[in-house]
Design an enzyme around this catalytic site. Structure first.
Site, PDB file in Angstrom:
ATOM      1  N   ASP A   1     -27.134 -38.016  26.785  1.00  0.00           N
ATOM      2  CA  ASP A   1     -26.114 -37.323  25.984  1.00  0.00           C
ATOM      3  C   ASP A   1     -24.732 -37.860  26.364  1.00  0.00           C
ATOM      4  O   ASP A   1     -23.875 -38.080  25.499  1.00  0.00           O
ATOM      5  CB  ASP A   1     -26.144 -35.799  26.226  1.00  0.00           C
ATOM      6  CG  ASP A   1     -27.093 -35.064  25.267  1.00  0.00           C
ATOM      7  OD1 ASP A   1     -28.069 -35.685  24.810  1.00  0.00           O
ATOM      8  OD2 ASP A   1     -26.852 -33.879  24.994  1.00  0.00           O
TER       9      ASP A   1
ATOM     10  N   TYR B   1     -39.161 -30.370  34.349  1.00  0.00           N
ATOM     11  CA  TYR B   1     -39.504 -29.798  33.048  1.00  0.00           C
ATOM     12  C   TYR B   1     -40.903 -29.178  33.058  1.00  0.00           C
ATOM     13  O   TYR B   1     -41.164 -28.231  32.330  1.00  0.00           O
ATOM     14  CB  TYR B   1     -39.479 -30.873  31.956  1.00  0.00           C
ATOM     15  CG  TYR B   1     -38.133 -31.167  31.368  1.00  0.00           C
ATOM     16  CD1 TYR B   1     -37.118 -31.722  32.144  1.00  0.00           C
ATOM     17  CD2 TYR B   1     -37.870 -30.916  30.031  1.00  0.00           C
ATOM     18  CE1 TYR B   1     -35.878 -32.008  31.601  1.00  0.00           C
ATOM     19  CE2 TYR B   1     -36.636 -31.204  29.471  1.00  0.00           C
ATOM     20  CZ  TYR B   1     -35.645 -31.744  30.262  1.00  0.00           C
ATOM     21  OH  TYR B   1     -34.427 -32.020  29.710  1.00  0.00           O
TER      22      TYR B   1
HETATM   23  C1  IPM Z   1     -33.971 -33.855  24.199  1.00  0.00           C
HETATM   24  C2  IPM Z   1     -33.784 -32.345  24.265  1.00  0.00           C
HETATM   25  C3  IPM Z   1     -35.028 -31.712  24.849  1.00  0.00           C
HETATM   26  C4  IPM Z   1     -35.151 -32.179  26.295  1.00  0.00           C
HETATM   27  C5  IPM Z   1     -35.082 -30.170  24.808  1.00  0.00           C
HETATM   28  C6  IPM Z   1     -34.811 -29.635  23.434  1.00  0.00           C
HETATM   29  C7  IPM Z   1     -36.390 -29.663  25.312  1.00  0.00           C
HETATM   30  O1  IPM Z   1     -32.627 -32.015  24.952  1.00  0.00           O
HETATM   31  O2  IPM Z   1     -34.929 -34.320  23.570  1.00  0.00           O
HETATM   32  O3  IPM Z   1     -33.134 -34.579  24.756  1.00  0.00           O
HETATM   33  O4  IPM Z   1     -34.486 -31.640  27.186  1.00  0.00           O
HETATM   34  O5  IPM Z   1     -35.918 -33.121  26.521  1.00  0.00           O
HETATM   35 MN    MN Z   2     -31.386 -33.718  25.430  1.00  0.00          MN
END
Ligand code: IPM
Ligand code: MN
Ligand code: NAD
Length: 356
Positions: free
Chosen positions: A246, A140
């Site tokens: 997720d 990231y």
């Molecule tokens: C999360 C989201 C974020 C991430 C994005 C929106 C930058 O998916 O908080 O899980 O990838 O961390």
């Molecule tokens: Mn996410």
């Protein structure tokens, strides 16, 4: 003493679920005698629209002056066509406040998970996971570049970055089942080989009573569905944690149920549901507010140190999810406001019965 919560509603369903969380926090603080005030600021697409910057200096100042930060969600198709991205605001705030440990509990409420989860009910029994996702490093935040015919994202981790998040996860695991699962891709990635070495060392030297296991991320994606009850605390790097959580939300039955706390070394945390701005639901008043409300409960516990009030909120959410009203993602037909009012009423009931 009055604590301050910086409130960043963001975009899409962000403002809707934020309003729900603030309503529950307001009622809870009155009921439990907690002094709390809210200071709203812009983040993400809303901030880009207002001043061209997803994380304006003014927002940073509001957050700096606050005890905790609450975020709804950022992003949406409006800002997908070039120019600054709302997500940069979220990454910026995590980095600016050194919030390297993202705690994402996944504890399915069986009464609803049995119907709302695509996973067989017998596999959901006993599932009680806590993901600790590294949040300020990895791919990231590595260097990125773009040429006309290619693109590069760099994944890098320092020993210190791995040590601190593993230390956090191991401490958490010692207060639970004393098992820690570390997820990596050490068969391919150099950063994962370092991750594994450092994890081994931290556990060996500082947590000798902790059982540590390593699982490769591809296999973990499968085990999470096949035998989720076998895991307890799971620590992993930024990108793997994003994807796996997720996936894990489907054990609970909906993305709309999962909260998170992003913590650094101090007590100031960023509290946000794990879901995004859900453009498909925005403005319809049907988003599930429970992930946001449970994130507010994490603020009450971690930043304010009020376990009693946090537990009352969590019990109230559990009662409402169990008996209804439920939003459409959980098979119901209630709106965000109906669920919020029901949680406020249930919280008051929980507080009343605790007092007698
Ligand atoms: C999360 C989201 C974020 C991430 C994005 C929106 C930058 O998916 O908080 O899980 O990838 O961390
Ligand atoms: Mn996410
Ligand atoms: P999303 O999480 O917004 O939505 C994924 C699916 O889950 C959708 O079908 C949505 O309707 C459903 N969902 C999400 N939250 C829900 C809720 N509270 N109640 C009921 N259903 C819910 O993910 P996406 O569609 O991939 O991303 C949309 C935008 O959100 C993107 O711009 C992305 O970058 C952003 N995003 C932001 C955050 C954040 O701010 N923390 C997190 C994830 C994604």
């Amino acid at each position: 003493m009055t604590a301050t919560l910086a409130v960043l509603p963001g975009d899409g369903i962000g403002p809707e679920v934020t309003a729900a969380a603030i309503a529950v926090l307001t009622a809870t603080s009155e009921r439990f005698g907690i002094g709390l005030r809210f200071e709203e600021a812009l983040l993400g697409g809303a901030a880009i629209d207002a001043c061209g910057d997803p994380f304006p200096d003014e927002t940073r100042a509001v957050c700096e002056a606050a005890d905790g930060i609450f975020l709804g969600a950022v992003g949406g198709p409006k800002w997908d066509r070039g120019g600054p991205r709302p997500e940069a605001g979220l990454l910026g705030i995590r980095k600016a406040f050194g919030l390297y440990a993202n705690i994402r509990p996944v504890a399915p409420i069986l009464a609803v998970a049995e119907s709302a989860s695509p996973i067989r009910a017998d596999r959901l029994r006993g599932v009680d996971l806590v993901f600790v996702r590294e949040l300020t490093g990895g791919i990231y935040f590595g260097e990125k570049s773009r040429t006309p015919d290619g693109a590069v994202d760099t994944c890098s981790y320092s020993t210190a970055e791995i040590e601190r998040v593993v230390h956090r996860a191991a401490t958490l695991a010692m207060g639970r089942r004393r098992v820690l699962t570390s997820v990596d891709k050490a068969n391919v990635l150099e950063t994962s080989r370092l991750w594994r070495e450092v994890t081994e060392r931290v556990v060996r030297t500082s947590f000798p009573d902790l059982r540590l296991e390593h699982v490769l991320v591809d296999a973990m994606a499968m085990h999470l569905l096949a035998r989720p009850a076998d895991f307890d605390v799971i620590v992993t790097e930024n990108l793997f944690g994003d994807v796996l959580t997720d996936e894990a939300s489907m054990l609970a039955g909906s993305m709309g149920l999962l909260p998170s706390a992003s913590l650094g070394d101090g007590t100031r945390g960023l509290y946000e549901p794990i879901h995004g701005s859900a453009p498909d639901l925005a403005g319809k008043g049907v988003a599930n507010p429970c992930g946001a409300i449970l994130s507010a409960a994490l603020f009450v516990r971690h930043t304010l140190g009020r376990d009693d009030a946090a537990t009352a909120i969590e019990r109230a959410v559990c009662d409402v999810v169990t008996s209804g009203p439920r939003t459409p993602d959980l098979g119901g037909s209630a709106g965000t406001g109906d669920v919020t009012s029901a949680v406020v009423a249930a919280m008051a009931e929980v507080a009343r019965s605790a007092a007698t």
